[in-house]
Each structure stands twice: as structure tokens, then as C-alpha cells.
Write a protein that holds these residues in place. Structure first.
Motif, PDB file in Angstrom:
ATOM      1  N   UNK A   1      36.698 -52.159 -81.580  1.00 32.62           N
ATOM      2  CA  UNK A   1      36.065 -51.882 -82.862  1.00 32.62           C
ATOM      3  C   UNK A   1      37.043 -51.226 -83.827  1.00 32.62           C
ATOM      4  N   UNK A   2      36.867 -51.509 -85.101  1.00 34.14           N
ATOM      5  CA  UNK A   2      37.589 -50.777 -86.142  1.00 34.14           C
ATOM      6  C   UNK A   2      36.836 -49.487 -86.445  1.00 34.14           C
ATOM      7  N   UNK A   3      37.428 -48.628 -87.234  1.00 32.39           N
ATOM      8  CA  UNK A   3      36.768 -47.390 -87.617  1.00 32.39           C
ATOM      9  C   UNK A   3      35.537 -47.618 -88.478  1.00 32.39           C
ATOM     10  N   UNK A   4      35.403 -48.825 -89.030  1.00 37.03           N
ATOM     11  CA  UNK A   4      34.243 -49.182 -89.837  1.00 37.03           C
ATOM     12  C   UNK A   4      33.171 -49.884 -89.008  1.00 37.03           C
ATOM     13  N   UNK A   5      33.426 -50.024 -87.705  1.00 39.47           N
ATOM     14  CA  UNK A   5      32.433 -50.635 -86.830  1.00 39.47           C
ATOM     15  C   UNK A   5      32.539 -52.133 -86.701  1.00 39.47           C
ATOM     16  N   UNK A   6      33.612 -52.736 -87.210  1.00 36.88           N
ATOM     17  CA  UNK A   6      33.786 -54.189 -87.129  1.00 36.88           C
ATOM     18  C   UNK A   6      34.490 -54.593 -85.844  1.00 36.88           C
ATOM     19  N   UNK A   7      34.123 -55.750 -85.330  1.00 33.81           N
ATOM     20  CA  UNK A   7      34.671 -56.253 -84.070  1.00 33.81           C
ATOM     21  C   UNK A   7      36.134 -56.662 -84.236  1.00 33.81           C
ATOM     22  N   UNK A   8      36.913 -56.398 -83.182  1.00 31.78           N
ATOM     23  CA  UNK A   8      38.331 -56.772 -83.142  1.00 31.78           C
ATOM     24  C   UNK A   8      38.657 -57.365 -81.768  1.00 31.78           C
ATOM     25  N   UNK A   9      39.082 -58.630 -81.752  1.00 35.01           N
ATOM     26  CA  UNK A   9      39.520 -59.264 -80.502  1.00 35.01           C
ATOM     27  C   UNK A   9      40.945 -58.802 -80.182  1.00 35.01           C
ATOM     28  N   UNK A  10      41.184 -58.470 -78.908  1.00 34.75           N
ATOM     29  CA  UNK A  10      42.492 -57.970 -78.480  1.00 34.75           C
ATOM     30  C   UNK A  10      42.968 -58.717 -77.237  1.00 34.75           C
ATOM     31  N   UNK A  11      44.199 -58.440 -76.832  1.00 36.09           N
ATOM     32  CA  UNK A  11      44.834 -58.904 -75.598  1.00 36.09           C
ATOM     33  C   UNK A  11      44.995 -60.428 -75.546  1.00 36.09           C
ATOM     34  N   UNK A  12      46.187 -60.871 -75.904  1.00 38.26           N
ATOM     35  CA  UNK A  12      46.480 -62.300 -75.911  1.00 38.26           C
ATOM     36  C   UNK A  12      47.403 -62.688 -74.762  1.00 38.26           C
ATOM     37  N   UNK A  13      47.305 -61.944 -73.673  1.00 35.70           N
ATOM     38  CA  UNK A  13      48.154 -62.193 -72.511  1.00 35.70           C
ATOM     39  C   UNK A  13      47.899 -63.516 -71.827  1.00 35.70           C
ATOM     40  N   UNK A  14      46.696 -64.076 -71.981  1.00 34.37           N
ATOM     41  CA  UNK A  14      46.377 -65.367 -71.366  1.00 34.37           C
ATOM     42  C   UNK A  14      46.161 -66.459 -72.407  1.00 34.37           C
ATOM     43  N   UNK A  15      46.450 -66.155 -73.660  1.00 31.24           N
ATOM     44  CA  UNK A  15      46.247 -67.141 -74.727  1.00 31.24           C
ATOM     45  C   UNK A  15      47.145 -68.362 -74.526  1.00 31.24           C
ATOM     46  N   UNK A  16      46.693 -69.492 -75.062  1.00 33.28           N
ATOM     47  CA  UNK A  16      47.461 -70.736 -74.920  1.00 33.28           C
ATOM     48  C   UNK A  16      47.312 -71.570 -76.189  1.00 33.28           C
ATOM     49  N   UNK A  17      48.343 -72.318 -76.508  1.00 34.50           N
ATOM     50  CA  UNK A  17      48.316 -73.258 -77.625  1.00 34.50           C
ATOM     51  C   UNK A  17      47.704 -74.560 -77.118  1.00 34.50           C
ATOM     52  N   UNK A  18      46.529 -74.922 -77.651  1.00 32.49           N
ATOM     53  CA  UNK A  18      45.857 -76.151 -77.191  1.00 32.49           C
ATOM     54  C   UNK A  18      45.982 -77.282 -78.217  1.00 32.49           C
TER      55      UNK A  18
END
Length: 539
Positions: free
Chosen positions: A154-171
């Protein structure tokens, strides 16, 4: 010297382009995170992730190629309001560091009640932001492949934040769609086509690939389910799970009572996202045009961010409650998993041979006393109680202390009717002013260390968790390694620290595992330790 000791001894990089301004705020198996800011200013405050390369490459499950891919893909994503922004990176012989946006609001699912979830409006708000982030990633040709509560901040304003791209892939690249073959993800959230695929060469590589963007849709569906009910629909999407088998056999008309709590307006969306056949699964366009998705939300502004931060924060905080009359004992399945863990002394994840974990299982370092502490509530003032509280009410402490407890928003969860203090809402301007960024898995106790520690250790033993406390002056810690009710690994540290002259603070700091399951674990321990918990007086 073993590798773990070496990783502890390795000095952090010199000549960083910023100054570190905090102790540790997060830890993985081979990395830790601290806050930083410019050398000549106090703003902006960012997060810096330090990855010990020797530990990660030799002892962990990370390769130099995987780390390079994480850096490249996270950087490639650029800027989006619901994705943790990549800023820059660097390295020396021991460390790779990544500077990124700080999620000032902490973990989203640390603020969601286990087995209860959140209101439909809040679930809709965060699901809308999750789909916005995933849509953007997919438009850039990137699939996350590890969407789960651990990676939703979460941000300090309460908005969602996606994290951790350790398994991300270019499809998708250069006009061509690419299939992925790596078996990766967390069992309760992973798509079934990844699990059931044939693997004749290696356990973590499929013979035939899958569409990683389509598997992301499945994971988002499970996250929506968890938002609404506070639990996952199954352990894993295979026949080994009774819940999933029934879901398959009855075409989604399961007898599991969790499904009965899903609002009817959401059900068709969930069933569409959780189609076992990837070709029949809802696309992002189908999700975005679904009537429930397009419905009005009182918290969602026209720009996709929170427009009623204080209302959002208040409703979330008031939905958290510890029931001291709850049954804290583990299920039979969890007891068996714990017995297996204790007898074999292996990692608790029974699927480790079939899934690539996001993190290696061997901890980087025991940085127990390096954790950043949350702001102390009137820490400079002593308690005026003259004797320990023998129950968990406040009728034997001073009125002044009772008032101070009532002003701490994270302690309202211990009252019969949690509420946000009026004085707090009057002074608040942002989400973070009401909902603390630090973990809400904490409590205060009037008991001295020599009485509180045995109480904690006994509670853990009753839950089937081996525990031994270690003391250091006015502080102590208990390392925890267990399994959650879905038989997935859960580990961290129970920190016991002097709050002031007459009170002790107990914090449950998660190192690995689902944050919702960590909260469930915390609640069970609190119930078993209720005679040592300070509770604010009812309003």
C-alpha cells in the motif's frame, strides 16, 4: 566460517548514491530492505533492497540470469500508480542493490482480517487497482507470475502497489507471443495449467508452455476471493485438494461455506476468472466490462486512486478484531504437517519439489535486533500502574494509561467493538494517519520479561511450534518456523522489547509466508496469551 556467517559479515556497499536512514523494514531469504533518502535532503524517502549475491546464487534458488531479468523487467515497466516504481540499481562484489519507491502503507493483507475479509466496497476498490496494474504490465508484454498477498503493498494514501518482480517474464515481444515453461508461484494462487503440465526433463520445467498472462488472471481471481472472505478457496489447484476436486466436479457449485459468502454480483466474475481451461478463462477486457467491476465505488476516484482515504482507513481498521474466546488450536491437517516438519527438520512446504519458490529457504541472516521499531505511543511517559494486570482488561491500570492505550489505533483490535479514536480522525489527513504502516501483529503487556517469555513459549508449544526464547538485556526474541493451515511455509521472529519502564511490546515480524496466514497465526498466539495482553478500555 559457513555461508550464513559470511553473509552476515559482508559489509554493505560503499559510496551509495543516497544515505540509509532506517534499520531493516523488510527481509527475504537472501535480501533485506532499508529506507534511504538523498545525501543533501530529507525527501524523497525510498526503499533500497540489498541482495547478497553469494548467498542467493550459491545457497538460494536465484541465478545471476534471474536477477538480471528481474532488474530489466522491473525497469522496463516504467511508472504506474499501482506498481512499485523501479528507480535505479547498482552492485559491488558482494551485493546487488535496487532502489525503488517506498510503500508507505505497508502490507495490504496485514490490514485484512483472516477468515473475514473486507467489505464488498473495499474488495472492489483494491481489485480494481490490481486489475489496473496487471493490465498495464500485460500491455508492456510482462507477466508477473507471482501475484499473491505477499506481493501486494500500500501507498501512504491507501492505494494498492504490486511488488516483487523476481518471477516476472516477458510473454509478448516484437509482435509475438511467447509461452513460458518455468513452474513457479505459490500453490494456493498458482494456475492449474502450470501444476498439471508434463515435466519429463526437469521438475521445474514444463514440456509444453503456458500463457503467463492468462495464468496471472487466475491468480487475480484467487486474490479477489481472499479479499472477500479472508481465506483461499483451496490449498492448490490439483486433485490432491478436496476443495478443488469438488470445484471441478460440481462446476463451481461447491458446498464449501466460503463460497456462500461471495456476493452474487461477484460470483459470475470469479467463476469466469477461475475457469480451469485457460482458453475459456476471462480476458482482461471481459473483467473490465463485467457489471460488478464497472459498478460505482465510494472510495474510487475518477483517476483510479482513493478519494475517501479517511473513510477507507477507518472501515479497514474497524474490521480487525481479536476474539479472545476463539479456539486457537491448529487443525488436524496442520498438526500432521507440523509433525512432519518437526520429525524431518525440512522446509515445511510439501510442494517444494514441484514449485519454484520466490525465495530460497535458507535465511540470509538473523537480523533480529536490526528491525526498525514502530513509533512509540507516549514512550517517554511511564506507566502509573503499581502492579501487573492479571487479566486482559484495563481495570487495574491507571486512567492515564488507559487513555493512552485507547489512542493507539493498532490496539483497538483487542476491544469488543474496534473503533478509531475521534482525536485521530480529527487530526488525520491521509490513509497512513489512521492505519499504521507497521504491522498490526503486535500487542502490549504489563508482564515483565521473565513472566511473559514462558507464556509466549508455552503458547507456541500448544500450537505445535517448537520455540526457544533468547534474551539480550531488556530484549528477547523467538524464531518461528511453522506451516499455515494450507500447509505452506511460514517463518519469522517474535520480538519482545521494552516499551517503557512498566510495559513490554511484543511484535510478530514475518520473514516468509502469506501475510493473512501470519495474522491468523498471531491471533492464535494472542488468544493463548490473553492474560498478559493489555487492552484499551471500551469507549
Amino acid at each position: 566460517m559457513d555461508l550464513q556467517a559470511q553473509s552476515q559479515a559482508a559489509p554493505t556497499p560503499a559510496n551509495l548514491p543516497f544515505r540509509i536512514i532506517s534499520r531493516t523494514i523488510g527481509q527475504g531469504a537472501y535480501a533485506f530492505i532499508k529506507k534511504a533518502c538523498p545525501h543533501n535532503a530529507n525527501r524523497p524517502i525510498i526503499a533500497v533492497k540489498f541482495i547478497n549475491k553469494q548467498h542467493a546464487f550459491q545457497k538460494g534458488r536465484l541465478s545471476p540470469k534471474q536477477l538480471a531479468q528481474e532488474l530489466a523487467l522491473h525497469s522496463h515497466l516504467g511508472r504506474h500508480q499501482n506498481i512499485i516504481q523501479f528507480l535505479t540499481h547498482g552492485e559491488d562484489s558482494n551485493w546487488t542493490w535496487i532502489a525503488m519507491e517506498l510503500a508507505e502503507g505497508g502490507d495490504l493483507f496485514d490490514k485484512i482480517e483472516a477468515d473475514r475479509g473486507v467489505s464488498e466496497d473495499i474488495a472492489h476498490f483494491y481489485f480494481t487497482q490490481l486489475i489496473s496494474a496487471v493490465s498495464y504490465m500485460h500491455s508492456k508484454g510482462v507477466a508477473h507470475r507471482d501475484i499473491k498477498p505477499e506481493n501486494v503493498l500500500l501507498s501512504g494514501e491507501g492505494n494498492l502497489k504490486i511488488a516483487d518482480f523476481g518471477l516476472a517474464a516477458m510473454f509478448y515481444k516484437d509482435g509475438k507471443t511467447r509461452l513460458c515453461n518455468s513452474v513457479c508461484g505459490s500453490p494456493p494462487y498458482i494456475a492449474p495449467e502450470i501444476v498439471v503440465g508434463k515435466r519429463s526433463k526437469r521438475a521445474d520445467v514444463l514440456d509444453s508452455g503456458y500463457l503467463a498472462n492468462v495464468s496471472d488472471i487466475w491468480s487475480c481471481g484467487v486474490v479477489l476471493f481472499v479479499l472477500l472472505v479472508g481465506n483461499t478457496p483451496w490449498d492448490e489447484p490439483t486433485r490432491r485438494s478436496f476443495e478443488f476436486s469438488e470445484y471441478l466436479e460440481k462446476g463451481g457449485k461447491t458446498t464449501d461455506e466460503l463460497w456462500d459468502r461471495i456476493p452474487q454480483a461477484v460470483l459470475s466474475l470469479l467463476l469466469g476468472m477461475l475457469k480451469v481451461d485457460p482458453q475459456q478463462r476471462f480476458s482482461l477486457d471481459q473483467i473490465r466490462t463485467h457489471p460488478w467491476f464497472t459498478s460505482h465505488n465510494p472510495y474510487l476516484g475518477s483517476n483510479g486512486t482513493a478519494k475517501n482515504q479517511l473513510g477507507l482507513a477507518t472501515q479497514m481498521l474497524e474490521s480487525l478484531r481479536i476474539d479472545f474466546n476463539a479456539n486457537p488450536t491448529p487443525s488436524q491437517r496442520q498438526r500432521q504437517a507440523l509433525a512432519d516438519l518437526n520429525s524431518m527438520d525440512v522446509d515445511p512446504d510439501p510442494l517444494r519439489s514441484r514449485f519454484s519458490a520466490t525465495q530460497p529457504e535458507t535465511p540470509l541472516t538473523e537480523i533480529t535486533f536490526d528491525w526498525e521499531r514502530p513509533p512509540r505511543l507516549a514512550a517517554h511517559e511511564g506507566l502509573s500502574a503499581s502492579q501487573p494486570v492479571t487479566g486482559y482488561s484495563t481495570n487495574r491500570i491507571s486512567y492515564a494509561m488507559a487513555d493512552r492505550l485507547a489512542e493507539d489505533p493498532s490496539l483497538s483490535q483487542f476491544t469488543p467493538t474496534p473503533s478509531v479514536p475521534l482525536s485521530l480522525t480529527q487530526a488525520a489527513r491521509h490513509f497512513k494517519d489512521i492505519v499504521p504502516s507497521y504491522s498490526l501483529a503486535r500487542f502490549l503487556s504489563p508482564l515483565p520479561l521473565h513472566l511473559l517469555l514462558p507464556l509466549l513459549v508455552e503458547a507456541l508449544h500448544r500450537l505445535g511450534v517448537p520455540a526457544r526464547s533468547e534474551e539480550r538485556e531488556d530484549e528477547a526474541f523467538i524464531q518461528v518456523k511453522t506451516v499455515d493451515q494450507r500447509q505452506q511455509g511460514l517463518s519469522g521472529t517474535v520480538l519482545v522489547e521494552r516499551y517503557n519502564d512498566e510495559a513490554v511490546e511484543v511484535r510478530f515480524v514475518k520473514a516468509k509466508g502469506d501475510p493473512l496466514e501470519w495474522r491468523r497465526f498471531f491471533k492464535k498466539v494472542v488468544v493463548l496469551c490473553k492474560d498478559g495482553v493489555l487492552v484499551p478500555s471500551p469507549n
